[in-house]
Motif scaffolding. Structure first.
Motif, PDB file in Angstrom:
ATOM      1  N   TRP A 228       0.905  -1.348   0.144  1.00  0.00           N
ATOM      2  CA  TRP A 228       0.002  -0.160   0.164  1.00  0.00           C
ATOM      3  C   TRP A 228       0.793   0.984  -0.092  1.00  0.00           C
ATOM      4  N   VAL A 229       1.963   1.343   0.851  1.00  0.00           N
ATOM      5  CA  VAL A 229       2.959   2.458   1.011  1.00  0.00           C
ATOM      6  C   VAL A 229       3.610   2.516  -0.401  1.00  0.00           C
ATOM      7  N   TYR A 230       4.042   1.259  -0.883  1.00  0.00           N
ATOM      8  CA  TYR A 230       4.867   1.397  -2.179  1.00  0.00           C
ATOM      9  C   TYR A 230       3.940   1.847  -3.298  1.00  0.00           C
ATOM     10  N   MET A 231       2.798   1.533  -3.577  1.00  0.00           N
ATOM     11  CA  MET A 231       1.766   1.604  -4.469  1.00  0.00           C
ATOM     12  C   MET A 231       1.100   3.270  -4.510  1.00  0.00           C
ATOM     13  N   GLY A 232       1.285   3.809  -3.103  1.00  0.00           N
ATOM     14  CA  GLY A 232       0.938   5.154  -2.994  1.00  0.00           C
ATOM     15  C   GLY A 232       2.017   6.245  -3.171  1.00  0.00           C
ATOM     16  N   ILE A 233       3.293   5.705  -2.974  1.00  0.00           N
ATOM     17  CA  ILE A 233       4.530   6.540  -3.589  1.00  0.00           C
ATOM     18  C   ILE A 233       4.460   6.503  -5.102  1.00  0.00           C
ATOM     19  N   LEU A 234       4.099   5.413  -5.929  1.00  0.00           N
ATOM     20  CA  LEU A 234       4.039   5.172  -6.975  1.00  0.00           C
ATOM     21  C   LEU A 234       3.076   6.406  -7.721  1.00  0.00           C
ATOM     22  N   ALA A 235       1.934   6.332  -6.875  1.00  0.00           N
ATOM     23  CA  ALA A 235       0.816   7.432  -7.398  1.00  0.00           C
ATOM     24  C   ALA A 235       1.142   8.514  -7.489  1.00  0.00           C
TER      25      ALA A 235
END
Length: 307
Positions: A228-235
């Motif tokens: 979730w953290v990784y995907m949010g940083i990508l977004a």
């Protein structure tokens, strides 16, 4: 054994820490420093302006619109992407019918599906964005041609030209390009869960939904939280910037309907030659990213389960 231990540890740490300080910490410090200047990025001359850039940012309507789009992506992209990835991974590992050799198994052809889901991850996000740009073309794109072929010509939208649809089109591309990575990641985590847990639950009469929420999700929670953290940083970062930059009108249009914070930083610095103000927006993006990660880690904190 204890003699010279600390010198040994420092000897191994000094080189990576020095590289981290030079290439990570120092650029952050420079950005914060330049955010208090009127530097254009084209000249070595600049002067300090204090908090003027920050006051300007708070009054900037485009900044707030970009922030709204970035926050929307950071909220929806992880939710949809991780939800789909968990569903697909569960079906590929646990969701198949019972067989003679094993009570718990994935659907037939799961090995092929894993490769198929992961394939978009092999492609560059630039290539993916270009492919979908052609697919969303209102006059000759695959989507509108398909609608025309099935007799729905009147429903053909201007996908990337419609302010109400453009950002969601970008979101679809980001989901398609990243879901495969998390399918493989979650599949690896599910493969490490003992099959005895599932078999015992099935013998007790639990269905697939119950086993997912009572066994799979709790035991994978640390992986889901990190994803979730990784995907949010990508977004909030390079993935959203690249997709918007390549696909949209302007880019960032129409009418700033797809402008996100990384794109606004780029345009302000290199198109408008306002590097000082761009670094101010970058500092704002840094604060948003850190807040997002802190909130996810705090809300997702729970007792760790081991097996």
């Amino acid at each position: 054994m204890q003699h010279g231990k600390y010198r040994f540890i420092v000897g191994f740490l000094i080189a990576p820490l020095a590289l981290y300080a030079i290439f990570v910490i120092w650029p952050f410090a420079q950005s914060i420093y330049y955010s208090f200047t009127d530097w254009t990025g084209l000249s070595p001359d600049f002067k300090m302006v204090g908090f003027d850039n920050y006051g300007r940012m708070l009054d900037d309507a485009i900044f707030w619109k970009s922030l709204q789009h970035s926050v929307l992506l950071a909220l929806l992209l992880p939710l949809v992407t991780l939800g789909l990835a968990l569903f697909f991974a569960f079906m590929l590992n646990v969701g198949g019918r019972r067989r003679k050799n094993a009570a718990v198994a994935g659907v037939r052809g799961s090995s092929f599906y894993k490769v198929a889901y992961f394939f978009p991850q092999v492609l560059s996000i630039v290539i993916v964005a270009l492919l979908f740009q052609f697919a969303f073309n209102p006059s000759s794109g695959m989507l509108n041609e398909t609608l025309k072929a099935v007799g729905l010509k009147s429903l053909q939208p201007d996908w990337l030209g419609d302010p109400d649809l453009a950002l969601y089109c970008v979101m679809v591309v980001l989901i398609w390009s990243t879901v495969g990575f998390f399918v493989v990641l979650f599949s690896a985590g599910m493969a490490s869960i003992p099959k005895d847990f599932y078999e015992a639950a099935l013998l007790d009469g639990a269905d697939r939904v119950t086993t997912f929420f009572k066994i799979t999700l709790p035991l994978l929670w640390d992986t889901v939280q990190s994803g979730w953290v990784y995907m949010g940083i990508l977004a909030l970062g390079v993935e959203a910037f690249t997709a918007v930059q390549v696909m949209t009108v302007g880019p960032g249009g129409p009418d700033y309907s797809t402008t996100v914070l990384p794109l606004y930083v780029y345009q302000t610095a290199f198109r408008d030659a306002q590097a000082g103000y761009a670094t101010t927006i970058g500092v704002g993006l840094l604060i948003v990213t850190m807040l997002f990660a802190a909130i996810v880690m705090r809300l997702g904190r729970r007792e760790r389960l081991e097996f």
